[in-house]
Design an enzyme around this catalytic site. Structure first.
Site, short mmCIF file in Angstrom:
data_model
loop_
_atom_site.label_atom_id
_atom_site.label_comp_id
_atom_site.label_asym_id
_atom_site.label_seq_id
_atom_site.Cartn_x
_atom_site.Cartn_y
_atom_site.Cartn_z
N MET A 1 49.58 37.26 28.48
CA MET A 1 49.31 38.63 28.39
C MET A 1 50.34 39.74 29.15
O MET A 1 50.20 40.84 29.31
CB MET A 1 47.95 39.19 28.25
CG MET A 1 47.11 38.49 27.32
SD MET A 1 47.71 39.02 25.52
CE MET A 1 47.42 37.37 24.70
N ASN B 1 38.91 40.37 26.92
CA ASN B 1 38.05 39.92 28.17
C ASN B 1 38.90 39.33 29.41
O ASN B 1 38.64 39.32 30.36
CB ASN B 1 37.21 38.71 27.52
CG ASN B 1 36.87 37.57 28.63
OD1 ASN B 1 35.77 38.24 29.55
ND2 ASN B 1 37.31 36.68 29.31
N HIS B 2 40.31 38.85 28.88
CA HIS B 2 41.15 38.40 29.96
C HIS B 2 41.46 39.18 31.14
O HIS B 2 41.38 40.41 30.98
CB HIS B 2 42.48 37.81 29.35
CG HIS B 2 43.43 39.28 28.93
ND1 HIS B 2 43.17 39.56 27.62
CD2 HIS B 2 44.38 39.67 29.51
CE1 HIS B 2 44.09 40.37 27.42
NE2 HIS B 2 44.67 40.58 28.49
N ILE B 3 41.84 38.80 32.28
CA ILE B 3 42.39 39.48 33.71
C ILE B 3 43.22 38.49 34.07
O ILE B 3 43.09 37.37 34.32
CB ILE B 3 41.18 39.96 34.62
CG1 ILE B 3 40.03 38.91 34.90
CG2 ILE B 3 40.47 41.33 34.11
CD1 ILE B 3 39.25 39.16 36.05
N TYR C 1 42.86 46.20 40.84
CA TYR C 1 41.89 45.85 39.75
C TYR C 1 41.09 47.07 39.27
O TYR C 1 41.09 47.02 38.14
CB TYR C 1 40.94 44.53 40.37
CG TYR C 1 39.93 44.26 39.37
CD1 TYR C 1 39.83 43.44 38.15
CD2 TYR C 1 38.60 44.68 39.44
CE1 TYR C 1 38.95 43.03 37.63
CE2 TYR C 1 37.49 44.35 38.83
CZ TYR C 1 37.67 43.44 37.89
OH TYR C 1 36.43 43.12 36.88
N THR D 1 42.82 49.15 36.99
CA THR D 1 43.09 48.73 35.66
C THR D 1 41.79 49.07 35.07
O THR D 1 41.94 49.31 33.58
CB THR D 1 43.58 47.06 35.64
OG1 THR D 1 42.44 46.36 36.18
CG2 THR D 1 44.63 47.09 36.42
N GLY E 1 28.28 43.73 36.16
CA GLY E 1 28.14 43.65 37.42
C GLY E 1 28.72 42.28 37.94
O GLY E 1 29.32 41.55 37.16
N LEU E 2 28.45 41.85 39.03
CA LEU E 2 29.10 40.54 39.53
C LEU E 2 28.33 39.39 38.97
O LEU E 2 27.30 39.03 38.69
CB LEU E 2 28.68 40.51 41.34
CG LEU E 2 29.51 39.31 41.85
CD1 LEU E 2 30.89 39.53 41.64
CD2 LEU E 2 28.98 38.95 43.10
N THR F 1 31.43 33.91 38.14
CA THR F 1 32.67 32.83 37.59
C THR F 1 33.28 32.42 38.82
O THR F 1 33.32 33.17 39.85
CB THR F 1 33.50 33.55 36.70
OG1 THR F 1 34.02 34.76 37.31
CG2 THR F 1 32.72 34.22 35.39
P1 NDP Z 1 38.30 34.67 34.95
O1 NDP Z 1 39.41 34.73 36.21
O2 NDP Z 1 37.48 33.51 35.47
O3 NDP Z 1 39.08 34.27 33.73
C1 NDP Z 1 40.29 35.05 33.42
C2 NDP Z 1 40.69 34.52 32.16
O4 NDP Z 1 41.78 35.17 31.71
C3 NDP Z 1 41.26 32.84 32.16
O5 NDP Z 1 40.85 32.33 30.94
C4 NDP Z 1 42.52 33.10 32.28
O6 NDP Z 1 43.10 31.92 31.84
C5 NDP Z 1 43.07 34.45 31.52
N1 NDP Z 1 44.14 34.91 31.87
C6 NDP Z 1 44.74 35.09 33.16
N2 NDP Z 1 46.05 35.68 33.29
C7 NDP Z 1 46.37 35.72 31.93
C8 NDP Z 1 47.57 36.17 31.29
N3 NDP Z 1 48.53 36.52 32.12
N4 NDP Z 1 47.52 36.12 30.00
C9 NDP Z 1 46.50 35.52 29.16
N5 NDP Z 1 45.53 35.31 29.88
C10 NDP Z 1 45.30 35.33 31.03
O7 NDP Z 1 37.59 35.94 34.74
P2 NDP Z 1 36.02 36.51 34.62
O8 NDP Z 1 35.44 35.45 33.53
O9 NDP Z 1 35.63 36.37 36.11
O10 NDP Z 1 36.10 37.81 34.03
C11 NDP Z 1 36.07 37.98 32.62
C12 NDP Z 1 36.08 39.60 32.26
O11 NDP Z 1 34.75 39.96 32.81
C13 NDP Z 1 37.07 40.40 32.90
O12 NDP Z 1 37.29 41.39 31.98
C14 NDP Z 1 36.43 40.92 34.09
O13 NDP Z 1 36.98 42.10 34.39
C15 NDP Z 1 35.04 41.18 33.61
N6 NDP Z 1 34.02 41.01 34.95
C16 NDP Z 1 33.86 40.06 35.62
C17 NDP Z 1 33.11 39.93 36.50
C18 NDP Z 1 32.71 38.78 37.65
O14 NDP Z 1 31.93 39.07 38.47
N7 NDP Z 1 33.22 37.51 37.11
C19 NDP Z 1 32.27 41.32 36.99
C20 NDP Z 1 32.67 42.51 36.26
C21 NDP Z 1 33.51 42.08 35.14
P3 NDP Z 1 44.68 31.19 31.91
O15 NDP Z 1 44.81 31.14 33.29
O16 NDP Z 1 44.50 29.98 31.23
O17 NDP Z 1 45.65 32.21 31.38
#
Ligand code: NDP
Length: 273
Positions: free
Chosen positions: A85, A111-113, A175, A178, A208-209, A212
């Site tokens: 992405m 969902n990705h970040i 972060y 974004t 929230g937190l 993961t």
């Molecule tokens: P993770 O870091 O565990 O997962 C991120 C995902 O994004 C992975 O599947 C990764 O896979 C993919 N990713 C990373 N870079 C890219 C890229 N350049 N292109 C495509 N895919 C990509 O994140 P979380 O599960 O912790 O978070 C998921 C969502 O929840 C996010 O939007 C986050 O902001 C939100 N959130 C999470 C919180 C938390 O405490 N965990 C709190 C609040 C919100 P790969 O490396 O294989 O590409």
């Protein structure tokens, strides 16, 4: 009077986060989940699969996606497509793959970040630009590529966002930027969809937190389980809620955040020492 106010807000926060899910409504639904190789995205894939949806998952790492698609038991279909992405062509390619393979789309789950560190702002503008591309601009591209199919199916966009897109705290400037951008853009889109009586629903889930791996590398406070967070997001999307909050305290924080900015900031800063 203060006690009554607190009770009212706790009630609103709790009822605002509760939702019931009709599994039937997701049986056969055509779903694209981004960032589904790990964390909440992986759990989202399992939730949709358990509810009998047809799921396309995407992220960069093919071997991990393959494992998740194998574990997505119960899904009518579980396919994966790799995509980065950070590149401008991949969001539309990924949407096209999902639409072609599933014969349309009912849910786009954003969902990705990208990776970021929990540290004071270092002045690295390049990193902010890169993270904006992954965490924000690709969301816009994915949504715009998917909208024609979602209009046809009266489908839904589900955006996984964060409390850090509502309230600023130290050490997460790129972060946080974004996530504020994501909330701003998609809240505006909600208005525009409503104003042109579109049948597409748009849900923004404020989390929230959650426990993961990537979040636990950064902070050491008691988190909430990713599986539960994923189920919350799936329910909110299927109920076509405008905004949803998980866990309960995120709603409370959003409601009271501007009441006493001075004390809010003192509490936030002191919680890091
Ligand atoms: P993770 O870091 O565990 O997962 C991120 C995902 O994004 C992975 O599947 C990764 O896979 C993919 N990713 C990373 N870079 C890219 C890229 N350049 N292109 C495509 N895919 C990509 O994140 P979380 O599960 O912790 O978070 C998921 C969502 O929840 C996010 O939007 C986050 O902001 C939100 N959130 C999470 C919180 C938390 O405490 N965990 C709190 C609040 C919100 P790969 O490396 O294989 O590409």
């Amino acid at each position: 009077r203060l006690r009554v106010c607190v009770c009212v807000f706790v009630f609103i926060a709790l009822t605002g986060t509760r939702a019931t899910c009709s599994a039937g409504s997701l049986r056969g639904a055509r779903v694209l989940v981004t960032g589904a190789s790990t964390g909440i995205g992986e759990q989202l894939a399992y939730c949709y699969a358990r509810l009998g949806a047809q799921v396309v998952i995407t992220a960069r790492r093919e071997n991990v996606l393959q494992q998740v698609s194998v574990l997505a038991l119960g899904a009518q279909k579980a396919l994966y497509v790799t995509g980065d992405m950070a590149t401008t062509s991949d969001p539309s390619r990924v949407v096209k793959f999902a639409v072609d393979e599933l014969g349309g789309l009912d849910y786009l789950v954003l969902n990705h970040i990208g990776r970021y560190s929990f540290s004071p702002w270092s002045g690295d503008v390049h990193h902010v630009r890169g993270l904006m591309e992954v965490n924000f601009l690709s969301y816009v591209q994915l949504a715009s590529a998917a909208l024609p199919s979602l209009e046809k199916s009266k489908g839904s966009i589900v955006v996984v966002s964060s409390l850090l897109g509502k309230v600023s705290t130290p050490f997460t400037a790129p972060y946080t930027a974004t996530k504020f951008a994501v909330n701003g853009f998609f809240c505006t889109l909600q208005h525009e969809l409503a104003m042109r009586s579109s049948d597409v629903s748009l849900t923004i889930s404020i989390l929230g937190l959650v426990d993961t791996e990537s979040a636990m590398e950064k902070v050491r406070v008691v988190p909430y389980p990713a599986g539960e967070a994923a189920l919350h997001v799936v329910r909110a999307g299927s109920l076509r809620q405008k905004e949803s909050f998980y866990p309960w305290y995120t709603h409370l924080v959003c409601l009271v955040r501007d009441w006493c900015p001075f004390f809010r900031d003192v509490i936030i800063r002191n919680s890091y020492y």
